[in-house]
Design a protein around this motif. Structure first.
Motif, PDB file in Angstrom:
ATOM      1  N   THR A   2       0.829  -1.195   0.000  1.00  0.00           N
ATOM      2  CA  THR A   2       0.000   0.000   0.000  1.00  0.00           C
ATOM      3  C   THR A   2       0.863   1.245   0.000  1.00  0.00           C
ATOM      4  O   THR A   2       1.938   1.275   0.581  1.00  0.00           O
ATOM      5  N   ASP A   7      -5.260   3.445   3.105  1.00  0.00           N
ATOM      6  CA  ASP A   7      -5.540   2.244   2.330  1.00  0.00           C
ATOM      7  C   ASP A   7      -5.303   1.005   3.180  1.00  0.00           C
ATOM      8  O   ASP A   7      -6.127   0.091   3.206  1.00  0.00           O
ATOM      9  N   LYS A  11      -8.211  -1.741   4.493  1.00  0.00           N
ATOM     10  CA  LYS A  11      -8.094  -3.184   4.262  1.00  0.00           C
ATOM     11  C   LYS A  11      -8.194  -3.955   5.577  1.00  0.00           C
ATOM     12  O   LYS A  11      -8.906  -4.959   5.680  1.00  0.00           O
ATOM     13  N   SER A  27      -4.970  -8.121  -0.116  1.00  0.00           N
ATOM     14  CA  SER A  27      -3.882  -8.010  -1.096  1.00  0.00           C
ATOM     15  C   SER A  27      -3.629  -9.334  -1.815  1.00  0.00           C
ATOM     16  O   SER A  27      -2.494  -9.765  -1.968  1.00  0.00           O
ATOM     17  N   ARG A  35      -1.146  -8.038 -10.684  1.00  0.00           N
ATOM     18  CA  ARG A  35      -2.048  -7.125  -9.978  1.00  0.00           C
ATOM     19  C   ARG A  35      -2.427  -7.743  -8.651  1.00  0.00           C
ATOM     20  O   ARG A  35      -2.301  -8.936  -8.450  1.00  0.00           O
ATOM     21  N   ILE A  37      -5.638  -7.687  -5.669  1.00  0.00           N
ATOM     22  CA  ILE A  37      -6.973  -7.294  -5.229  1.00  0.00           C
ATOM     23  C   ILE A  37      -6.816  -6.762  -3.809  1.00  0.00           C
ATOM     24  O   ILE A  37      -6.141  -7.384  -2.995  1.00  0.00           O
ATOM     25  N   ASP A  38      -7.447  -5.634  -3.500  1.00  0.00           N
ATOM     26  CA  ASP A  38      -7.342  -5.118  -2.139  1.00  0.00           C
ATOM     27  C   ASP A  38      -7.934  -6.092  -1.134  1.00  0.00           C
ATOM     28  O   ASP A  38      -7.282  -6.506  -0.191  1.00  0.00           O
ATOM     29  N   LEU A  66     -15.092  -8.792  -4.736  1.00  0.00           N
ATOM     30  CA  LEU A  66     -13.864  -8.025  -4.596  1.00  0.00           C
ATOM     31  C   LEU A  66     -14.240  -6.688  -3.991  1.00  0.00           C
ATOM     32  O   LEU A  66     -15.226  -6.082  -4.398  1.00  0.00           O
ATOM     33  N   GLU A  68     -12.689  -2.854  -3.098  1.00  0.00           N
ATOM     34  CA  GLU A  68     -11.613  -1.902  -3.341  1.00  0.00           C
ATOM     35  C   GLU A  68     -11.938  -0.630  -2.552  1.00  0.00           C
ATOM     36  O   GLU A  68     -12.629   0.253  -3.041  1.00  0.00           O
ATOM     37  N   TYR A  70     -11.834   2.909  -1.332  1.00  0.00           N
ATOM     38  CA  TYR A  70     -11.277   4.123  -1.916  1.00  0.00           C
ATOM     39  C   TYR A  70     -11.801   5.320  -1.135  1.00  0.00           C
ATOM     40  O   TYR A  70     -12.908   5.805  -1.394  1.00  0.00           O
TER      41      TYR A  70
END
Length: 75
Positions: A2, A7, A11, A27, A35, A37-38, A66, A68, A70
């Motif tokens: 992160t 962030d 999580k 993560s 990539r 995924i949060d 999923l 995310e 924000y």
């Protein structure tokens, strides 16, 4: 990894909030591309009453999903 403290907080918060309802992976790496995924959540087979207390989030996590987080501007 992160970049922002909020962030990592989001999580961890989601992981603690959803831990009693199913499997939470923070993560998680996605195959195919490099990539992450949060937050990946998969609910347990037996539904629990705690999901109703979460309102809209409880409806979202009624199936594998999923997440995310924000946050809007914090300053």
């Amino acid at each position: 990894m992160t970049r922002q403290p909020h962030d990592q907080f989001a999580k961890q918060y989601l992981a603690e909030l959803l831990a009693s309802l199913g499997e939470v992976n923070v993560s998680r790496e996605v195959s195919g591309e490099v990539r992450q995924i949060d937050v990946w959540f998969a609910p347990t087979v037996q539904p629990t009453g705690g999901r109703q207390n979460l309102g809209l989030l409880g409806k979202i996590v009624s199936s594998p999903c999923l997440l995310e987080p924000y946050p809007d501007r914090l300053f």
